[in-house]
Motif scaffolding. Structure first.
Motif, mmCIF file in Angstrom:
data_model
loop_
_atom_site.group_PDB
_atom_site.id
_atom_site.type_symbol
_atom_site.label_atom_id
_atom_site.label_comp_id
_atom_site.label_asym_id
_atom_site.label_seq_id
_atom_site.Cartn_x
_atom_site.Cartn_y
_atom_site.Cartn_z
ATOM 1 N N THR A 32 0.851 -1.197 0.000
ATOM 2 C CA THR A 32 0.000 0.000 0.000
ATOM 3 C C THR A 32 0.879 1.237 0.000
ATOM 4 O O THR A 32 1.855 1.309 0.767
ATOM 5 C CB THR A 32 -0.918 0.031 1.234
ATOM 6 O OG1 THR A 32 -1.713 -1.162 1.259
ATOM 7 C CG2 THR A 32 -1.829 1.252 1.196
ATOM 8 N N TYR A 34 0.612 5.499 0.287
ATOM 9 C CA TYR A 34 -0.197 6.685 0.622
ATOM 10 C C TYR A 34 0.455 7.883 -0.050
ATOM 11 O O TYR A 34 1.648 8.138 0.125
ATOM 12 C CB TYR A 34 -0.266 6.896 2.133
ATOM 13 C CG TYR A 34 -0.889 5.710 2.852
ATOM 14 C CD1 TYR A 34 -2.266 5.652 3.069
ATOM 15 C CD2 TYR A 34 -0.099 4.656 3.306
ATOM 16 C CE1 TYR A 34 -2.837 4.560 3.719
ATOM 17 C CE2 TYR A 34 -0.663 3.570 3.953
ATOM 18 C CZ TYR A 34 -2.023 3.521 4.156
ATOM 19 O OH TYR A 34 -2.586 2.442 4.805
ATOM 20 N N SER A 36 0.143 12.102 -1.125
ATOM 21 C CA SER A 36 -0.492 13.406 -0.883
ATOM 22 C C SER A 36 0.198 14.461 -1.748
ATOM 23 O O SER A 36 1.335 14.285 -2.178
ATOM 24 C CB SER A 36 -0.397 13.801 0.600
ATOM 25 O OG SER A 36 0.955 13.869 1.023
ATOM 26 N N SER A 42 -4.975 13.734 -0.166
ATOM 27 C CA SER A 42 -4.294 12.426 -0.105
ATOM 28 C C SER A 42 -5.191 11.315 -0.623
ATOM 29 O O SER A 42 -6.423 11.439 -0.680
ATOM 30 C CB SER A 42 -3.850 12.125 1.332
ATOM 31 O OG SER A 42 -4.979 12.025 2.187
ATOM 32 N N SER A 43 -4.561 10.244 -0.973
ATOM 33 C CA SER A 43 -5.242 9.031 -1.402
ATOM 34 C C SER A 43 -4.269 7.877 -1.212
ATOM 35 O O SER A 43 -3.109 8.069 -0.807
ATOM 36 C CB SER A 43 -5.694 9.145 -2.856
ATOM 37 O OG SER A 43 -6.475 8.017 -3.214
ATOM 38 N N HIS A 44 -4.729 6.675 -1.495
ATOM 39 C CA HIS A 44 -3.836 5.516 -1.382
ATOM 40 C C HIS A 44 -4.207 4.486 -2.452
ATOM 41 O O HIS A 44 -5.311 4.524 -3.011
ATOM 42 C CB HIS A 44 -3.901 4.890 0.022
ATOM 43 C CG HIS A 44 -5.174 4.145 0.287
ATOM 44 N ND1 HIS A 44 -6.333 4.781 0.704
ATOM 45 C CD2 HIS A 44 -5.472 2.816 0.167
ATOM 46 C CE1 HIS A 44 -7.292 3.877 0.845
ATOM 47 N NE2 HIS A 44 -6.795 2.680 0.526
#
Length: 208
Positions: A32, A34, A36, A42-44
């Protein structure tokens, strides 16, 4: 490799903060990241990295049939070789070495799976001289002469009494022949299947 932002954080141990990372997971793992941007949006994203397991392989040497088998038998490719030469390669998991002109040697087998994973295993094979006598008395011991080798057997007058590779049981026309010395010829091939010589020898049939 991740993109779409200015800052990156991966769930690795230790954590990494670069857009691209290099991994070598021991098993299938979900990674994963992350991400920004400068505005703290932000998102992942997740990515599963599949790791194909190398199968447990083993070798079985059936001395009576002169066959070396590599298990499991359903892999994509098998390569049998010594330190000097390739003996056989392809989809067959069995090597018949009865008619190969080899000295006692270590035979290696390299396997390849459908996914392209490889592994190698080896076994020492002792190549002994053919016996010079046998006793076809149906007691389960030394009843068949040179099973697995293609031979032609003659009596002392030169009459052919057997040919084939299933092994001579001491019979001609369904009847056990007279005890004594018989003569045979056997073609010997090199690793490529080329005939390099013909062995001429004798065998004594003994009835106890």
């Amino acid at each position: 490799t991740a993109s779409g932002g200015s800052y990156f954080l991966w769930n690795t141990s230790p954590q990494q903060t670069t857009p691209s990372i290099f991994i070598n997971p021991p098993q299938t793992t979900i990674y994963t990241v992350y991400v920004s941007n400068m505005q703290n949006c932000s998102s992942h994203a997740d990515k599963k990295v599949f790791v194909n397991e190398i199968p447990e392989i083993s070798l079985q040497n059936t001395v009576s049939d002169y066959r070396l088998s590599c298990l499991p038998e359903d892999l994509a490719y098998y390569k049998f070789f010594t330190k000097d030469a390739t003996l056989q390669e392809g989809k067959s998991n069995e090597l018949y070495y009865g008619d190969l002109a080899l000295n006692s040697d270590t035979v290696f087998v390299k396997i390849t799976t459908d996914e392209g994973c490889t592994d190698t295993i080896s076994m020492f094979i002792k190549f002994s001289e053919p016996p010079n006598a046998f006793t076809p008395d149906n007691n389960g011991k030394n009843d068949i002469f040179l099973k697995g080798h293609y031979i032609t057997v003659y009596n002392r007058w030169g009459k052919e009494i057997y040919h084939g590779d299933e092994g001579w049981n001491g019979k001609y026309d369904g009847k056990l022949v007279t005890p004594g010395t018989y003569y045979y010829i056997q073609p010997i091939y090199d690793n490529s299947g080329k005939l390099i010589k013909t062995r001429k020898a004798s065998v004594t049939l003994i009835v106890k």
